[in-house]
Design a protein around this motif. Structure first.
Motif, PDB file in Angstrom:
ATOM      1  N   ARG A 165      48.608  -1.661-101.822  1.00  0.00           N
ATOM      2  CA  ARG A 165      47.320  -2.186-101.354  1.00  0.00           C
ATOM      3  C   ARG A 165      46.998  -1.651 -99.960  1.00  0.00           C
ATOM      4  O   ARG A 165      47.904  -1.365 -99.163  1.00  0.00           O
ATOM      5  CB  ARG A 165      47.345  -3.700-101.338  1.00  0.00           C
ATOM      6  CG  ARG A 165      47.497  -4.333-102.701  1.00  0.00           C
ATOM      7  CD  ARG A 165      47.222  -5.821-102.657  1.00  0.00           C
ATOM      8  NE  ARG A 165      47.390  -6.412-103.981  1.00  0.00           N
ATOM      9  CZ  ARG A 165      46.447  -6.410-104.904  1.00  0.00           C
ATOM     10  NH1 ARG A 165      45.272  -5.855-104.658  1.00  0.00           N
ATOM     11  NH2 ARG A 165      46.662  -6.962-106.069  1.00  0.00           N
ATOM     12  N   THR A 166      45.739  -1.540 -99.685  1.00  0.00           N
ATOM     13  CA  THR A 166      45.274  -1.123 -98.360  1.00  0.00           C
ATOM     14  C   THR A 166      45.887  -2.014 -97.286  1.00  0.00           C
ATOM     15  O   THR A 166      45.899  -3.243 -97.436  1.00  0.00           O
ATOM     16  CB  THR A 166      43.739  -1.204 -98.283  1.00  0.00           C
ATOM     17  OG1 THR A 166      43.183  -0.351 -99.281  1.00  0.00           O
ATOM     18  CG2 THR A 166      43.241  -0.756 -96.922  1.00  0.00           C
ATOM     19  N   GLY A 167      46.408  -1.377 -96.245  1.00  0.00           N
ATOM     20  CA  GLY A 167      46.996  -2.110 -95.136  1.00  0.00           C
ATOM     21  C   GLY A 167      48.494  -2.327 -95.241  1.00  0.00           C
ATOM     22  O   GLY A 167      49.141  -2.687 -94.243  1.00  0.00           O
ATOM     23  N   SER A 213      45.975   3.526 -96.434  1.00  0.00           N
ATOM     24  CA  SER A 213      44.528   3.556 -96.649  1.00  0.00           C
ATOM     25  C   SER A 213      44.239   4.343 -97.916  1.00  0.00           C
ATOM     26  O   SER A 213      45.072   5.123 -98.391  1.00  0.00           O
ATOM     27  CB  SER A 213      43.820   4.210 -95.455  1.00  0.00           C
ATOM     28  OG  SER A 213      44.204   5.553 -95.332  1.00  0.00           O
ATOM     29  N   THR A 214      43.041   4.145 -98.457  1.00  0.00           N
ATOM     30  CA  THR A 214      42.707   4.777 -99.742  1.00  0.00           C
ATOM     31  C   THR A 214      42.725   6.299 -99.638  1.00  0.00           C
ATOM     32  O   THR A 214      43.004   6.980-100.632  1.00  0.00           O
ATOM     33  CB  THR A 214      41.344   4.297-100.240  1.00  0.00           C
ATOM     34  OG1 THR A 214      40.357   4.521 -99.223  1.00  0.00           O
ATOM     35  CG2 THR A 214      41.379   2.810-100.571  1.00  0.00           C
ATOM     36  N   ASN A 215      42.448   6.855 -98.465  1.00  0.00           N
ATOM     37  CA  ASN A 215      42.473   8.309 -98.339  1.00  0.00           C
ATOM     38  C   ASN A 215      43.894   8.883 -98.286  1.00  0.00           C
ATOM     39  O   ASN A 215      44.064  10.102 -98.171  1.00  0.00           O
ATOM     40  CB  ASN A 215      41.643   8.792 -97.137  1.00  0.00           C
ATOM     41  CG  ASN A 215      42.182   8.310 -95.816  1.00  0.00           C
ATOM     42  OD1 ASN A 215      43.297   7.803 -95.735  1.00  0.00           O
ATOM     43  ND2 ASN A 215      41.402   8.467 -94.757  1.00  0.00           N
ATOM     44  N   GLN A 216      44.873   8.014 -98.391  1.00  0.00           N
ATOM     45  CA  GLN A 216      46.257   8.474 -98.492  1.00  0.00           C
ATOM     46  C   GLN A 216      46.744   8.476 -99.939  1.00  0.00           C
ATOM     47  O   GLN A 216      47.912   8.760-100.206  1.00  0.00           O
ATOM     48  CB  GLN A 216      47.174   7.626 -97.605  1.00  0.00           C
ATOM     49  CG  GLN A 216      46.910   7.842 -96.122  1.00  0.00           C
ATOM     50  CD  GLN A 216      47.779   6.983 -95.238  1.00  0.00           C
ATOM     51  OE1 GLN A 216      47.887   5.768 -95.427  1.00  0.00           O
ATOM     52  NE2 GLN A 216      48.399   7.599 -94.231  1.00  0.00           N
ATOM     53  N   THR A 217      45.851   8.172-100.850  1.00  0.00           N
ATOM     54  CA  THR A 217      46.149   8.338-102.273  1.00  0.00           C
ATOM     55  C   THR A 217      46.360   9.818-102.541  1.00  0.00           C
ATOM     56  O   THR A 217      45.471  10.634-102.272  1.00  0.00           O
ATOM     57  CB  THR A 217      45.002   7.795-103.134  1.00  0.00           C
ATOM     58  OG1 THR A 217      44.952   6.375-103.008  1.00  0.00           O
ATOM     59  CG2 THR A 217      45.196   8.168-104.597  1.00  0.00           C
ATOM     60  N   SER A 218      47.549  10.176-103.046  1.00  0.00           N
ATOM     61  CA  SER A 218      47.884  11.585-103.176  1.00  0.00           C
ATOM     62  C   SER A 218      49.222  11.728-103.891  1.00  0.00           C
ATOM     63  O   SER A 218      49.912  10.752-104.167  1.00  0.00           O
ATOM     64  CB  SER A 218      47.983  12.223-101.778  1.00  0.00           C
ATOM     65  OG  SER A 218      48.172  13.623-101.854  1.00  0.00           O
ATOM     66  N   MET A 219      49.565  12.989-104.169  1.00  0.00           N
ATOM     67  CA  MET A 219      50.914  13.333-104.623  1.00  0.00           C
ATOM     68  C   MET A 219      51.712  13.736-103.389  1.00  0.00           C
ATOM     69  O   MET A 219      51.274  14.615-102.628  1.00  0.00           O
ATOM     70  CB  MET A 219      50.859  14.481-105.625  1.00  0.00           C
ATOM     71  CG  MET A 219      52.223  15.080-105.945  1.00  0.00           C
ATOM     72  SD  MET A 219      53.273  13.981-106.910  1.00  0.00           S
ATOM     73  CE  MET A 219      52.977  14.661-108.545  1.00  0.00           C
ATOM     74  N   TYR A 220      52.866  13.101-103.212  1.00  0.00           N
ATOM     75  CA  TYR A 220      53.716  13.408-102.057  1.00  0.00           C
ATOM     76  C   TYR A 220      54.965  14.134-102.551  1.00  0.00           C
ATOM     77  O   TYR A 220      55.639  13.693-103.476  1.00  0.00           O
ATOM     78  CB  TYR A 220      54.091  12.120-101.312  1.00  0.00           C
ATOM     79  CG  TYR A 220      52.910  11.539-100.583  1.00  0.00           C
ATOM     80  CD1 TYR A 220      52.035  10.672-101.231  1.00  0.00           C
ATOM     81  CD2 TYR A 220      52.652  11.894 -99.270  1.00  0.00           C
ATOM     82  CE1 TYR A 220      50.926  10.165-100.575  1.00  0.00           C
ATOM     83  CE2 TYR A 220      51.545  11.390 -98.602  1.00  0.00           C
ATOM     84  CZ  TYR A 220      50.686  10.525 -99.264  1.00  0.00           C
ATOM     85  OH  TYR A 220      49.584  10.037 -98.611  1.00  0.00           O
ATOM     86  N   LEU A 275      51.238   8.445-105.295  1.00  0.00           N
ATOM     87  CA  LEU A 275      50.893   7.193-104.617  1.00  0.00           C
ATOM     88  C   LEU A 275      49.412   6.904-104.792  1.00  0.00           C
ATOM     89  O   LEU A 275      48.565   7.769-104.523  1.00  0.00           O
ATOM     90  CB  LEU A 275      51.215   7.278-103.132  1.00  0.00           C
ATOM     91  CG  LEU A 275      50.756   6.110-102.265  1.00  0.00           C
ATOM     92  CD1 LEU A 275      51.509   4.840-102.646  1.00  0.00           C
ATOM     93  CD2 LEU A 275      50.927   6.418-100.788  1.00  0.00           C
ATOM     94  N   THR A 276      49.124   5.695-105.229  1.00  0.00           N
ATOM     95  CA  THR A 276      47.738   5.226-105.318  1.00  0.00           C
ATOM     96  C   THR A 276      47.593   4.023-104.395  1.00  0.00           C
ATOM     97  O   THR A 276      48.357   3.063-104.495  1.00  0.00           O
ATOM     98  CB  THR A 276      47.367   4.821-106.758  1.00  0.00           C
ATOM     99  OG1 THR A 276      47.560   5.949-107.616  1.00  0.00           O
ATOM    100  CG2 THR A 276      45.918   4.358-106.834  1.00  0.00           C
ATOM    101  N   VAL A 277      46.614   4.099-103.498  1.00  0.00           N
ATOM    102  CA  VAL A 277      46.337   2.990-102.582  1.00  0.00           C
ATOM    103  C   VAL A 277      45.014   2.359-103.006  1.00  0.00           C
ATOM    104  O   VAL A 277      43.983   3.039-103.071  1.00  0.00           O
ATOM    105  CB  VAL A 277      46.268   3.456-101.128  1.00  0.00           C
ATOM    106  CG1 VAL A 277      46.034   2.263-100.194  1.00  0.00           C
ATOM    107  CG2 VAL A 277      47.549   4.179-100.734  1.00  0.00           C
TER     108      VAL A 277
END
Lengths: 119, 111
Positions: A14-16, A82-89, A116-118
């Protein structure tokens, strides 16, 4: 064969929230790296480490931190997701040489990635 | 700043064809170049590593060449198979910096 293990294949946060992504390598590599991969942007370096307790910022370190308390483990921390950190790491390691310049004759080994999905 | 370009961005071929993937880089002062394969939703698998002093490397049906002076590398895949379908990435290493990646070529080999 060298093995780089990322603890989670998929994460939803979740965000935060404070998020920890873990990476472990089993071949005594000194150098470890965290990348994120996004469509159209390719792979971008977040942080890297060339020794225990050492870290260097990559191209996009904002919003992230890292920890390297033991040689085999390199953790990526999202302080407040944050949602803009949704990505493949993607985590990677490389064979040690004469310091960071010494690894030029060797390649990088990557883990299988954490999606990762935020929300 | 090092830039790596891969052409084409996508390629679709019938099974059995020989094919060439291209990678170009702007700064020829590199230590090595590495080709990776990435399956959808997965990590990167190293295919071939060419050191700066080498001209080519071979592994099975794969052959990678490096021409530092012109800033180019090619990955040749012989007798392509449906199992070769994946995204292929090239990356160059220069000095203190880590790898700089191209954005990849998405390959589809149809039966």
């Amino acid at each position: 064969d060298v093995k780089v293990t990322q603890s989670s294949r998929y994460l939803v946060k979740r965000t935060g929230e404070k998020v920890f992504l873990e990476c472990v390598q089993d071949m005594d590599h000194e150098n470890m790296f965290w990348y994120r991969q996004d469509p159209g942007l390719g792979l971008r370096l977040i942080y890297f480490s060339y020794d225990v307790k050492m870290k260097e910022k990559g191209d996009i370190p904002e919003g992230y931190s890292v920890s390297r308390e033991k040689k085999e483990r390199f953790s990526l921390i999202l302080e407040s997701a944050s949602t803009n950190q949704t990505s493949m790491y993607l985590c990677a390691s490389s064979i040690p040489g004469q310091g960071i310049l010494g690894d030029f004759i060797y390649g990088y080994t990557f883990g299988s990635g954490t999606r990762l999905t935020v929300v | 700043k090092q830039e790596v370009t891969q052409i084409p961005a996508a390629l679709s071929v019938p099974e059995g064809e020989n094919l060439v993937l291209n990678c170009s880089f702007t700064d020829s002062a590199i230590y090595n170049l590495q080709w990776f394969r990435q399956d959808p939703g997965k990590g990167l698998t190293s295919l071939l590593l060419i050191q700066s002093s080498q001209r080519e490397q071979t592994s099975g049906r794969l052959n990678a060449s490096l021409d530092k002076s012109s800033g180019r590398s090619t990955l040749y895949i012989a007798a392509s198979q449906p199992g070769d379908s994946a995204t292929y990435l090239c990356a160059v290493k220069k000095g203190y910096s880590t790898l700089t990646f191209g954005k990849g070529t998405m390959l589809l080999v149809s039966p």
